[in-house]
Design a protein around this motif. Structure first.
Motif, PDB file in Angstrom:
ATOM      1  N   MET A 178     -33.380 -12.637 -18.205  1.00 54.56           N
ATOM      2  CA  MET A 178     -34.281 -12.359 -17.103  1.00 54.56           C
ATOM      3  C   MET A 178     -33.582 -11.630 -15.958  1.00 54.56           C
ATOM      4  O   MET A 178     -34.233 -11.198 -15.029  1.00 54.56           O
TER       5      MET A 178
ATOM      6  N   LEU B 234     -34.783  -8.055 -15.222  1.00 48.42           N
ATOM      7  CA  LEU B 234     -35.943  -7.844 -14.355  1.00 48.42           C
ATOM      8  C   LEU B 234     -35.532  -7.692 -12.895  1.00 48.42           C
ATOM      9  O   LEU B 234     -36.128  -6.911 -12.148  1.00 48.42           O
TER      10      LEU B 234
ATOM     11  N   TYR C 144     -41.011  -8.510 -19.690  1.00 48.37           N
ATOM     12  CA  TYR C 144     -41.572  -9.829 -19.435  1.00 48.37           C
ATOM     13  C   TYR C 144     -42.416 -10.313 -20.612  1.00 48.37           C
ATOM     14  O   TYR C 144     -42.314 -11.469 -21.025  1.00 48.37           O
TER      15      TYR C 144
END
Length: 90
Positions: A1, A4, A45
């Motif tokens: 993550m 991102l 995502y």
């Protein structure tokens, strides 16, 4: 993550470029880059969360962003051509 967050940092840089761009074309490029980063972020995502319905939204967003960019570019180029014709150029 973490990817991102990196993409979000790029998104902020492109937002600054879109706001401060010295010309309309730089601003248009900044908005196009913002659109592409949002697409990539949603794709990443959706792959992490294993949610496939977001891909439909990404395709629609990409197509509308492309068409919008093309319309704005055509409008601006036609406007510049008309301005040059008024000045007496070809």
């Amino acid at each position: 993550m973490y990817i991102l967050w990196i993409m979000l940092a790029f998104l902020v840089m492109y937002l600054v470029m879109a706001i401060r761009g010295p010309s309309v074309w730089d601003r248009l490029l900044g908005m196009s880059l913002i659109s592409s980063k949002i697409i990539v972020m949603v794709l990443i995502y959706s792959s992490f969360q294993e949610v496939s319905y977001l891909l439909d939204y990404v395709i629609i967003y990409a197509l509308s962003g492309f068409v919008g960019t093309m319309f704005i570019a055509l409008y601006r180029s036609n406007k510049q051509r008309k301005k040059q014709r008024k000045k007496g150029g070809k």
